[in-house]
Enzyme design. Structure first.
Site, mmCIF file in Angstrom:
data_model
loop_
_atom_site.group_PDB
_atom_site.id
_atom_site.type_symbol
_atom_site.label_atom_id
_atom_site.label_comp_id
_atom_site.label_asym_id
_atom_site.label_seq_id
_atom_site.Cartn_x
_atom_site.Cartn_y
_atom_site.Cartn_z
ATOM 1 N N ARG D 120 35.165 41.859 93.006
ATOM 2 C CA ARG D 120 36.286 41.800 93.950
ATOM 3 C C ARG D 120 35.851 41.189 95.262
ATOM 4 N NH1 ARG D 120 40.523 46.560 92.707
ATOM 5 N NH2 ARG D 120 41.609 45.257 91.215
ATOM 6 N N GLN D 125 39.376 35.991 94.039
ATOM 7 C CA GLN D 125 40.688 36.637 94.021
ATOM 8 C C GLN D 125 41.654 36.019 93.020
ATOM 9 O OE1 GLN D 125 41.444 38.492 98.378
ATOM 10 N NE2 GLN D 125 41.002 36.341 98.342
ATOM 11 N N ASP D 128 41.300 37.512 89.576
ATOM 12 C CA ASP D 128 41.312 38.964 89.526
ATOM 13 C C ASP D 128 42.536 39.474 88.765
ATOM 14 O OD1 ASP D 128 41.145 41.643 89.942
ATOM 15 O OD2 ASP D 128 41.049 41.538 92.122
ATOM 16 N N SER D 131 43.931 43.045 89.665
ATOM 17 C CA SER D 131 44.895 43.089 90.753
ATOM 18 C C SER D 131 46.244 42.560 90.316
ATOM 19 C CB SER D 131 44.407 42.245 91.935
ATOM 20 O OG SER D 131 43.414 42.912 92.654
ATOM 21 N N TYR D 226 36.139 50.438 95.646
ATOM 22 C CA TYR D 226 36.516 51.452 94.666
ATOM 23 C C TYR D 226 36.090 52.838 95.125
ATOM 24 C CZ TYR D 226 37.053 47.605 91.349
ATOM 25 O OH TYR D 226 37.446 46.485 90.723
HETATM 26 N N1 LIG Z 1 46.613 40.602 99.635
HETATM 27 C C1 LIG Z 1 45.795 41.316 98.860
HETATM 28 O O1 LIG Z 1 46.090 41.577 97.713
HETATM 29 C C2 LIG Z 1 44.502 41.842 99.388
HETATM 30 C C3 LIG Z 1 43.990 43.026 98.880
HETATM 31 C C4 LIG Z 1 42.807 43.507 99.412
HETATM 32 C C5 LIG Z 1 42.148 42.795 100.414
HETATM 33 N N2 LIG Z 1 42.659 41.643 100.884
HETATM 34 C C6 LIG Z 1 41.969 40.923 101.955
HETATM 35 O O2 LIG Z 1 42.652 41.168 103.184
HETATM 36 C C7 LIG Z 1 42.502 40.053 104.028
HETATM 37 C C8 LIG Z 1 43.857 39.590 104.435
HETATM 38 O O3 LIG Z 1 43.771 38.703 105.511
HETATM 39 P P1 LIG Z 1 44.729 38.791 106.741
HETATM 40 O O4 LIG Z 1 44.483 37.580 107.563
HETATM 41 O O5 LIG Z 1 46.104 39.079 106.301
HETATM 42 O O6 LIG Z 1 44.290 40.087 107.509
HETATM 43 P P2 LIG Z 1 42.864 40.436 108.128
HETATM 44 O O7 LIG Z 1 41.921 39.343 107.970
HETATM 45 O O8 LIG Z 1 42.529 41.780 107.618
HETATM 46 O O9 LIG Z 1 43.165 40.516 109.693
HETATM 47 C C9 LIG Z 1 44.134 41.347 110.180
HETATM 48 C C10 LIG Z 1 44.085 41.206 111.677
HETATM 49 O O10 LIG Z 1 45.240 41.832 112.205
HETATM 50 C C11 LIG Z 1 44.919 42.331 113.479
HETATM 51 N N3 LIG Z 1 45.778 43.470 113.748
HETATM 52 C C12 LIG Z 1 45.706 44.730 113.282
HETATM 53 N N4 LIG Z 1 46.674 45.486 113.788
HETATM 54 C C13 LIG Z 1 47.400 44.686 114.617
HETATM 55 C C14 LIG Z 1 48.512 44.907 115.460
HETATM 56 N N5 LIG Z 1 49.122 46.098 115.539
HETATM 57 N N6 LIG Z 1 48.991 43.856 116.169
HETATM 58 C C15 LIG Z 1 48.384 42.650 116.108
HETATM 59 N N7 LIG Z 1 47.322 42.408 115.345
HETATM 60 C C16 LIG Z 1 46.837 43.419 114.595
HETATM 61 C C17 LIG Z 1 43.463 42.716 113.447
HETATM 62 O O11 LIG Z 1 42.839 42.281 114.649
HETATM 63 P P3 LIG Z 1 42.772 43.267 115.889
HETATM 64 O O12 LIG Z 1 42.119 44.508 115.427
HETATM 65 O O13 LIG Z 1 42.040 42.489 116.922
HETATM 66 O O14 LIG Z 1 44.199 43.476 116.317
HETATM 67 C C18 LIG Z 1 42.906 41.908 112.278
HETATM 68 O O15 LIG Z 1 41.975 40.962 112.700
HETATM 69 C C19 LIG Z 1 41.750 39.000 103.260
HETATM 70 O O16 LIG Z 1 40.402 39.064 103.565
HETATM 71 C C20 LIG Z 1 41.987 39.421 101.821
HETATM 72 O O17 LIG Z 1 40.969 38.999 100.973
HETATM 73 C C21 LIG Z 1 43.871 41.185 100.434
HETATM 74 N N1 LIG Z 2 38.865 41.773 98.359
HETATM 75 C C1 LIG Z 2 39.488 41.594 97.237
HETATM 76 O O1 LIG Z 2 39.481 40.532 96.747
HETATM 77 C C2 LIG Z 2 40.210 42.677 96.574
HETATM 78 C C3 LIG Z 2 41.009 42.394 95.469
HETATM 79 C C4 LIG Z 2 41.710 43.429 94.842
HETATM 80 C C5 LIG Z 2 41.568 44.723 95.304
HETATM 81 N N2 LIG Z 2 40.790 44.986 96.381
HETATM 82 C C6 LIG Z 2 40.659 46.314 96.882
HETATM 83 O O2 LIG Z 2 40.046 47.167 95.978
HETATM 84 C C7 LIG Z 2 40.477 48.471 96.152
HETATM 85 C C8 LIG Z 2 40.754 49.152 94.835
HETATM 86 O O3 LIG Z 2 41.930 48.667 94.284
HETATM 87 P P1 LIG Z 2 42.445 49.119 92.842
HETATM 88 O O4 LIG Z 2 43.896 49.118 92.832
HETATM 89 O O5 LIG Z 2 41.788 48.349 91.780
HETATM 90 O O6 LIG Z 2 41.929 50.602 92.798
HETATM 91 P P2 LIG Z 2 41.789 51.585 91.542
HETATM 92 O O7 LIG Z 2 42.779 51.152 90.528
HETATM 93 O O8 LIG Z 2 40.363 51.622 91.172
HETATM 94 O O9 LIG Z 2 42.200 52.993 92.146
HETATM 95 C C9 LIG Z 2 43.483 53.238 92.641
HETATM 96 C C10 LIG Z 2 43.440 54.066 93.873
HETATM 97 O O10 LIG Z 2 43.197 55.427 93.553
HETATM 98 C C11 LIG Z 2 42.439 56.012 94.574
HETATM 99 N N3 LIG Z 2 41.787 57.280 94.129
HETATM 100 C C12 LIG Z 2 40.644 57.460 93.392
HETATM 101 N N4 LIG Z 2 40.418 58.782 93.194
HETATM 102 C C13 LIG Z 2 41.404 59.452 93.827
HETATM 103 C C14 LIG Z 2 41.701 60.819 94.002
HETATM 104 N N5 LIG Z 2 40.949 61.792 93.502
HETATM 105 N N6 LIG Z 2 42.802 61.128 94.719
HETATM 106 C C15 LIG Z 2 43.585 60.169 95.255
HETATM 107 N N7 LIG Z 2 43.351 58.865 95.113
HETATM 108 C C16 LIG Z 2 42.265 58.508 94.394
HETATM 109 C C17 LIG Z 2 41.476 54.944 94.935
HETATM 110 O O11 LIG Z 2 41.001 55.138 96.246
HETATM 111 C C18 LIG Z 2 42.350 53.691 94.855
HETATM 112 O O12 LIG Z 2 42.980 53.442 96.094
HETATM 113 C C19 LIG Z 2 41.707 48.361 97.031
HETATM 114 O O13 LIG Z 2 41.386 48.744 98.309
HETATM 115 C C20 LIG Z 2 42.012 46.914 97.052
HETATM 116 O O14 LIG Z 2 42.579 46.512 98.284
HETATM 117 C C21 LIG Z 2 40.104 44.000 96.996
#
Ligand SMILES: NC(=O)c1ccc[n+]([C@@H]2O[C@H](COP(=O)([O-])OP(=O)(O)OC[C@H]3O[C@@H](n4cnc5c(N)ncnc54)[C@H](OP(=O)(O)O)[C@@H]3O)[C@@H](O)[C@H]2O)c1
Ligand SMILES: NC(=O)c1ccc[n+]([C@@H]2O[C@H](COP(=O)([O-])OP(=O)(O)OC[C@H]3O[C@@H](n4cnc5c(N)ncnc54)[C@H](O)[C@@H]3O)[C@@H](O)[C@H]2O)c1
Ligand SMILES: NC(=O)c1ccc[n+]([C@@H]2O[C@H](COP(=O)([O-])OP(=O)(O)OC[C@H]3O[C@@H](n4cnc5c(N)ncnc54)[C@H](OP(=O)(O)O)[C@@H]3O)[C@@H](O)[C@H]2O)c1
Ligand SMILES: NC(=O)c1ccc[n+]([C@@H]2O[C@H](COP(=O)([O-])OP(=O)(O)OC[C@H]3O[C@@H](n4cnc5c(N)ncnc54)[C@H](O)[C@@H]3O)[C@@H](O)[C@H]2O)c1
Lengths: 461, 374, 95, 374, 461, 95
Positions: D120, D125, D128, D131, D226
């Site tokens: 992940r 992504q 994935d 997801s 996770y």
């Molecule tokens: N979409 C998905 O499925 C998924 C799942 C898991 C992870 N991700 C990851 O999440 C990231 C998404 O990127 P992103 O650009 O959307 O978000 P991001 O890179 O997480 O940045 C969010 C920004 O929002 C700002 N922020 C937080 N609260 C705020 C508020 N109240 N007002 C104004 N700004 C605020 C924060 O800066 P400050 O703290 O300075 O305000 C932060 O830098 C990617 O890295 C992606 O890989 C995505």
């Molecule tokens: N960076 C990336 O590219 C990327 C991509 C996909 C997901 N993610 C992140 O990975 C993480 C896991 O996602 P997922 O959906 O595959 O998770 P998952 O399917 O493994 O688990 C589902 C949720 O259950 C929660 N959980 C586990 N045990 C629990 C308990 N006893 N009680 C209550 N909740 C419990 C976990 O914290 C998780 O949030 C998420 O935060 C997601 O944002 C990151």
């Protein structure tokens, strides 16, 4: 004049400026009035210091007489009659300038040095403006008071007559210049000024009177200013020109708020009240409110209930209402929604829309739960609802909605209704709530007007 | 006065005519209430709930002794046979479709009231079961359709590609249609709707839907809020419009009813054929003949790759809400017609005149008469 | 009056007028009436002129009588104007 | 290089590993594609659609000749038996659960990649599938639950009374949980959610849900996104919180997974008993043992008046979207691993290392090894 | 002085007033500058008319010299150096007043009638203010120009020394009064004034310089005003006091915009630039932008792309962004959203929120479809997004997001980023976009700041 | 100067200052620099004083030299000030 007196005049000029400034702000208005009153007192005292005390008794008598009359009427008048009162006082002010100008004319024309050009011009202007202010204000007073019909009185050739009178005035003025000793020409000026005042105001309708009074108020300022030039007195000039200029601007603002142009108002004949009674049904006389005033009403309320209806859905005003809520909550105003069970066109119509706007469920109160609260509520805001707040449902067995429970919006202290026109609702009947004394109509598409109200509120804070 | 509530006997019917809350209310007004044991089960109201609310719970035989019997669905001939002479009953009836039931009721001089005949006037809104149930049906139709659809409703832009929003096409913007619009819109679909009544355009748009206007929408008669008669020319133009739109639709929901008549066929077999494989039709008019030529009552069929849902009793799929609302409707009507001492009819009063079907051995309802005499 | 004195008076006139214009922009409509009434009271400044006009010894002259008339009227304007404005504004506060 | 797509054989599986759109893309990159006839049917992709996209369509026997075989679900022993020696295959594997499959693959020296093992990281992504499928599952879980519930989700104030909004309680704010929150919220429910990872609070609130915090939420280890290990004390406190909340819930959706382990039991039988009759539980963790003690895999049961849905393959109920997204995921991984001339593995590269399970007759995946060696 | 000259002065005073008024409005600013230049020309011509033409050659020489120098520098200076230039010109203005005061002092002290009190006071004030303005402006110029360190220079007892100098000045001023003939005391005044100017400006840091220049500008107006009293000249008084007063207000507005109090600025030692580089990673130097300026940037853009990210979700800013969209569309600005596939924390996160805010689907553009459009876009508004616009994904193989496709926000003409701080995103890495020359940071909670931006935009229209 | 003349100058001073205050409220920050520069040019009005100071016959007196210095400086201020402001504002238009 002694320097001290001059300094006092300067200070009172400053007080007048501050007074006017504060009068334009809701919070400080009362302070503004006090400031300008202090300025006035200072100016009077300073003048007295410089004067010959031998005439003190007469002056005292006059001031006492005027003071008692002024105070008496100011105290006694009903609040609804204030516009009349302002008109009356204003007329007196105009007449006073007029009298001072005449007095100075007679005085100076007896003196050896006589009248110089500036004096004469000032006196003539003072007579014209003061005279018009006086009789114009009197006509306005009588119209407002109902002693004379509020309807515009128009006749053919009106404008022509006014023009001719003005020409005669100018000719007489030139003659006065050439022959300052002859009182006949002055008499002509006096008469024409007084007649002009009457003629310019009678063609204006009752609804436009506030605009006219504001304009006459501006005139009385100018008359005072002209007097200042006669007497070579700065405080008169400052105060007079302040009032003159601010009065003109105020007049224009008022015209704009009524969607009229000043020319339009002055040419007369348009002054009918806005109201939309249908041909059938009873005549409903309504009061309109502008967005600024609506914003002020929200600002000063401590509890608000919004009654949404189908019009909110049509206008898609739910989002901007949430903003309104945020503005109110920022001010710690209690803000809730009263949801009538059949508001809109489908069950739960309002719920769908308000949820879309992210308004939390606990702000939405059912009719039964909120109906008793209306009487303790400062402000009810009816947004595009009509039938669901129509008191006819309670009172008029003949109406198609008789027997339907309604929201007691009418019980609140103030009701503002946002809708586009006097258009009817689903049931197709008049709503007499709109004519209630505590009800104000905010016309226009709900989304657009509320956006403006929110804008005003943001500025206020 | 004793009110009796029978358990529904129609297949798949999970509603019940009164809810514990409403029983409480009736008890406060000094009515007696007897409920058939197990009547509330389908709506998750237990006998205990009813008892706690102040009702008597007993076998059917005891319920039949009540002065007025309440049900959701029409009383069957069997049930009428068990009823007391000169007693009263309230339920949906659609009396003009069932002359033999009218005869049976008249034979026993039973005073009967029909819930589907409540006039649509403001005063009667609280008794309007058609609206309250149609509203729920509109919601449920969308959920059923969404559940049968092989895709999701909303637009979603994700790392694995963009999912385009589902297109939902709704026929008829009555109570059910509007709620369907609202629900589909909420779930994120693109919603389009068409109706013969032009004033529905504004209503559809107020819910965020797009209204499809049939050019030259004259020739539609509207009476008392119901669409009455539609000209052939109009139908022709409408067909054309539908033909164009239905090809792209993922979910089609039809709600077009014409009161007292068979529903119009809006979706023909050809149209179904033109639809995408995997798309879904929910025919909410299936009870009165259906708006889709291929729909089958109370069945879900797949034809030409299109799933056609002909669930005739959608409200019953939301038994808790449906029973609660119906109970309010029927009890409000009852309170309008009766006091604790018995029925109290003013035959000239608009609502009473509207709902009263048989009285003192005669069919008195004018609309029913007019249909049956045709 | 000589011209240079006049010019300086005109300076004052121009500045004060402009100031008046600047001050009254964006006044909320609720304040229209009190503002009108309050500035009406200020225009009673002509009372200063009336005082000066009255300040003539002896009773007989026309100009003195006119001055006294002016004084009465101006006083009504001033006193009544301030009082009624204050009443109005007091009402506002309560709301 | 030829890519082969087999029809899924698992019961109720309607997905397919490639979509016509993705086939087009692969063809552009000069891959050859062969699809088993009828493989796309469940997702409404016809053989014609695939042919139009440039794929060959043939019988299974022809597909087995391809260099790399794609599927959604794990290849069965039968299928492996029909595969070419030294060929390659990609699918979900959860290899640590199926040692005999690994043996079979190694016996034939098949290079196998597991879609569920894509690391992940940001770069991966687009591959994935966990997801992309969890996202759809979250949406579907809400729709299924809503459809089984006897009431509607939104608050509605109507003439016939007020319908209170449904309460939805969600366990786990991972991808599926978050989408479930969004969907339930959209439909108008009041949504509460709990998760062991504290950072999910902000995420839940960003979707309009309420987060239930377990007091003293220490003792939770999070690794690579996770949840890894949860302390007993924490579980105790969490149980208490759930006990309080679950009584009022109308719909409960559980999504809690712990990677490589049986899922934690969050909803005990006692809790189910305490719930309102007619309420619904959707156990999304049922495949890996379930979060609810009473849930049964691939069955919907009613226990203590509560409907418990144990649908193990929710994405398959949205076959169109699910196949489309999975196809993007698997093809992106394939393009990462291979060029038109064949596989092109860099065994040190993070993604390759993550997904490669068996290679040249050996189990090379370290996580799988570590689990199997326990 | 002839009346005609006086009238000319009156007119040029009015032109100055109008000039200042127009300079405060974006649309009319240039017109305002022309108006006030015309006023200046009129004042000069009128003055010349009244003067003895015998000295015309010297005057012409001086004017030509000054004019050429002024024009040359005004033309030549780079736009980035304008603050320095203003400081320099301002210092010259102060020195001019200073010189006129001295000149008048020496002239009048030789005349028979001598210096009256008003003269003397005016001269002393003019020397003080003019002197401070001159040297103060010079120090400011040197600091801005980098010829002297921009850092605040502070030392112990600074304020005490200033105070003592002031006391000495007052004493010397009294001595001048008592003995106007003695040039020593005047010399003391001159020296102290010049020294004070230096001492008051050196403790002030570089970032605060604009505020100081504005203040010094106000001083130079006051110096001109004092000169007006010396010469009994109205146009000097009007123009000088206009500049004096408006300069003070402007100074305060600027302080407020910087979240500083004037006292705070003047006491010095605080003037460091804001910037938030983390301890690790490279130093990123950023530019901040205020809500008003942000609103102006939207107002003047013809195409806008919004890049929403997780921060928008956290702030729940979607509704206010829809308002922003409405404001922009009212101005016919092309307005779209660029949706990154992994923006937020779940697939489709942004879609859910924007749909909730009723933003129509066709405004949302996928990354691939919009990525080429950024370079033709006037303004990109990044709302709470971070990783999805981080150029490191393209350039830095070591970063955890390397290889992730990103939105090419950096390619746009201007980028405004709304976030609360320099906080990192999900991937936990610095974003060098924030330091790009075309990138402006709008710090604060997204919902709150955007609400303010929308408010400003509403006022503008 | 006599006191009454002074007072009238003070009238002008007060009114003009107040007007200055009123005019500069709510100026957008983008206009801060041009406004500053533009009003700086206006403060070059001291050029009038410089002209008067220079207007002395003969070359020798200190006050005359000072006047000439003032005239050069004030001219720089005026000419440079207006020119640079205009340049700045021209740039704005383009944006
Ligand atoms: N979409 C998905 O499925 C998924 C799942 C898991 C992870 N991700 C990851 O999440 C990231 C998404 O990127 P992103 O650009 O959307 O978000 P991001 O890179 O997480 O940045 C969010 C920004 O929002 C700002 N922020 C937080 N609260 C705020 C508020 N109240 N007002 C104004 N700004 C605020 C924060 O800066 P400050 O703290 O300075 O305000 C932060 O830098 C990617 O890295 C992606 O890989 C995505
Ligand atoms: N960076 C990336 O590219 C990327 C991509 C996909 C997901 N993610 C992140 O990975 C993480 C896991 O996602 P997922 O959906 O595959 O998770 P998952 O399917 O493994 O688990 C589902 C949720 O259950 C929660 N959980 C586990 N045990 C629990 C308990 N006893 N009680 C209550 N909740 C419990 C976990 O914290 C998780 O949030 C998420 O935060 C997601 O944002 C990151
Ligand atoms: N809820 C249901 O299930 C249902 C179903 C069918 C019928 N009904 C009936 O519908 C009615 C509902 O009452 P209601 O009070 O909600 O609505 P209403 O009585 O129909 O009144 C709606 C009002 O909104 C105004 N309006 C329309 N567009 C507007 C806009 N853009 N901006 C501002 N105002 C606008 C209209 O006045 P202007 O034209 O002057 O703007 C109109 O008077 C009841 O009579 C009810 O019986 C309800
Ligand atoms: N005033 C009240 O108290 C009240 C209460 C409930 C409903 N109503 C109104 O009554 C009206 C009817 O509501 P309903 O839901 O019972 O209607 P319905 O169920 O009778 O019909 C459903 C819809 O189908 C439409 N329709 C009929 N033929 C069609 C065709 N050929 N093509 C397309 N559409 C067609 C109708 O116009 C109607 O909108 C609505 O306007 C509703 O607002 C009023």
């Amino acid at each position: 004049m002694s320097n001290l007196v001059q300094i006092a005049y300067l200070i009172s000029s400053i007080l007048f400026i501050l007074g006017i400034k504060f009068l334009g702000k809701t919070k400080d208005a009362r302070k503004g009035n006090v400031l300008s009153a202090v300025g006035m007192l200072l100016a009077i005292v300073a003048t007295l210091v410089n004067l010959n005390l031998a005439t003190f008794p007469e002056m005292l008598a006059c001031v006492l007489l005027g003071g008692v009359i002024g105070l008496y009427y100011a105290r006694k008048v009903e609040m609804t009659k204030i516009p009349e009162m302002v008109a009356l006082f204003n007329g007196f002010g105009g007449l006073a300038s007029f009298a001072v100008a005449l007095s100075d004319f007679f005085l100076k024309s007896q003196l050896i040095e006589g009248l110089d050009t500036v004096n004469l011009i000032s006196i003539i202007l003072s007579i014209l403006i003061g005279g018009v202010t006086f009789t114009g204000s009197m006509v306005a007073f009588l119209k407002l008071d109902g002693k004379v019909s509020g309807q515009p009185i128009t006749f053919k050739g009106q404008h022509l007559i006014n023009l001719m009178l003005l020409i005669v005035f100018v000719v007489a003025a030139v003659l006065v210049f050439l022959n300052p000793g002859n009182p006949l020409f002055i008499a002509v000026l006096v008469v024409i000024a007084l007649v002009l005042g009457i003629l310019t105001v009678i063609p204006i309708g009752g609804a436009d009177m506030p605009v006219v009074i504001s304009l006459l108020n501006s005139y009385s300022g100018m008359a005072a200013c002209a007097t200042g030039f006669i007497l070579n007195n700065n405080v008169l000039i400052v105060a007079g020109s302040l009032v003159g200029a601010s009065g003109i601007i105020l007049t224009q603002i008022m015209c704009k708020a009524m969607n009229r142009s000043l020319v339009n108002v002055l040419l007369g004949g348009f002054g009918q009240t806005v109201s939309g009674p249908a041909a059938d049904g009873p005549q409903i006389v309504i009061k309109e409110v502008g967005v600024e005033e609506a914003a002020l009403l929200f600002d000063s309320a401590s509890s608000v209930i919004v009654v949404p209806g189908y019009g909110m859905a049509v206008a898609q005003a739910q989002h901007v209402i949430r903003e309104l809520m945020e503005q109110c909550e920022k001010r710690n105003i209690d803000f809730r929604f009263a949801i009538h069970p059949v508001a809109g066109r489908m069950p739960g119509h309002m719920n769908v829309l308000l949820a879309e706007a992210n308004i939390s469920y606990d702000k939405l109160i059912e009719m039964e739960a909120i109906n008793d609260d209306f009487s303790n509520t400062d402000l009810v805001f009816v947004v595009g609802a009509n039938d669901v707040v129509n008191p006819a449902a309670r009172t008029n067995p003949a109406s198609p909605i008789f027997g339907m429970p309604i929201l007691n919006a009418d019980k609140a202290r103030t009701v503002i209704v946002s809708k586009r026109s006097m258009g009817k609702g689903y049931a197709g009947i008049e709503n007499e709530l709109f004519g209630y004394p505590n009800c104000l109509m905010l016309f226009g598409d709900a989304k657009q007007t509320i956006t403006k109200v929110v804008g005003e509120m943001k500025e206020m804070s | 006065m004793q009110i009796g509530v029978l358990k529904e006997t129609k297949e798949n019917e999970r509603r019940v005519a009164l809810s514990p809350d409403v029983v409480k209310l009736l008890r406060k007004k000094e009515f007696e209430v007897i409920i058939e044991s197990g009547a509330g089960e389908g709506s998750y109201f237990s006998d205990e709930d009813f008892k706690a609310a102040g009702a008597e719970v007993g076998p059917a035989s005891a319920v039949y002794q009540a002065d007025v019997l309440l049900k959701v669905n029409l009383f069957s001939l069997d049930e009428i046979a068990r009823m007391k002479e000169k007693s009263a009953c309230i339920s949906y009836m659609y009396a003009y479709q069932f002359p033999q039931i009218i005869e049976a009721l008249n034979a026993k001089s039973i005073t009967s009231f029909s819930m589907d005949a409540v006039p649509r006037i403001s005063r009667a809104q609280k008794m309007d079961a058609l609206s309250s149930q149609a509203n729920l049906a509109g919601y449920k139709a969308v959920l059923l359709g969404a559940n049968h659809l092989g895709k999701i409703f909303p637009l979603m832009m994700t790392a694995s590609g963009t999912i385009t929003p589902a297109k939902v096409l709704i026929f008829g913007a009555g109570v059910a249609g509007l709620q369907a619009i609202a629900t589909a819109k909420r779930l994120g679909a693109i919603v389009e709707c068409t109706d013969v009544r032009p004033e529905t355009k504004e209503q559809v748009e107020s819910l965020g839907g797009r209204f499809l206007t049939v050019e030259g929408a004259e020739g539609v008669k509207v009476e008392g809020g119901y669409a009455k008669e539609v000209s052939a020319e109009y139908l022709e133009k409408q067909q054309q419009l539908i033909r164009d739109k239905i090809k792209d639709a993922d979910l089609v929901i039809t709600t077009a009813l014409v009161m007292g008549k068979k529903s119009p066929i809006l979706v023909t077999e050809d149209m179904v054929k033109s639809m995408k494989t995997g798309s879904v039709i929910v025919d909410m008019a299936v009870e009165s003949g259906g708006n889709c030529a291929l729909s089958e009552k109370n069945a879900t069929v797949v034809k030409h790759g299109v799933t056609i849902i002909g669930e005739a009793n959608l409200p019953s799929l939301l038994p808790v809400n449906a029973s609660n609302l119906y109970a309010v409707n029927i009890s409000t009507l009852l309170l309008h017609l009766a006091s604790k001492n018995g029925l109290n009819l003013d035959l000239e009063e608009e609502i009473t005149k509207g709902v009263l079907i048989t009285h003192q051995g005669e069919l008195v309802h004018s609309f029913t008469k007019s249909i049956l005499n045709q | 009056m000589d011209a240079s004195a006049l010019i300086i008076l005109i300076y004052v006139l121009v500045l004060a007028s402009y100031l008046g214009f600047e001050l009254i922009t964006k006044v909320p409509p609720t304040l229209h009436t009190p503002l009108m009434s309050g500035s009406n009271a200020i225009s009673g400044i002509t009372i200063v002129g009336a005082l000066i006009a009255t300040n003539e010894l002896g009773y007989s002259t026309l100009s003195k009588w006119l001055g006294m008339l002016a004084l009465v009227l101006a006083t009504i304007n001033v006193v009544g104007g301030y009082a009624v404005t204050d009443r109005m504004l007091k009402m506002f506060k309560k709301k």
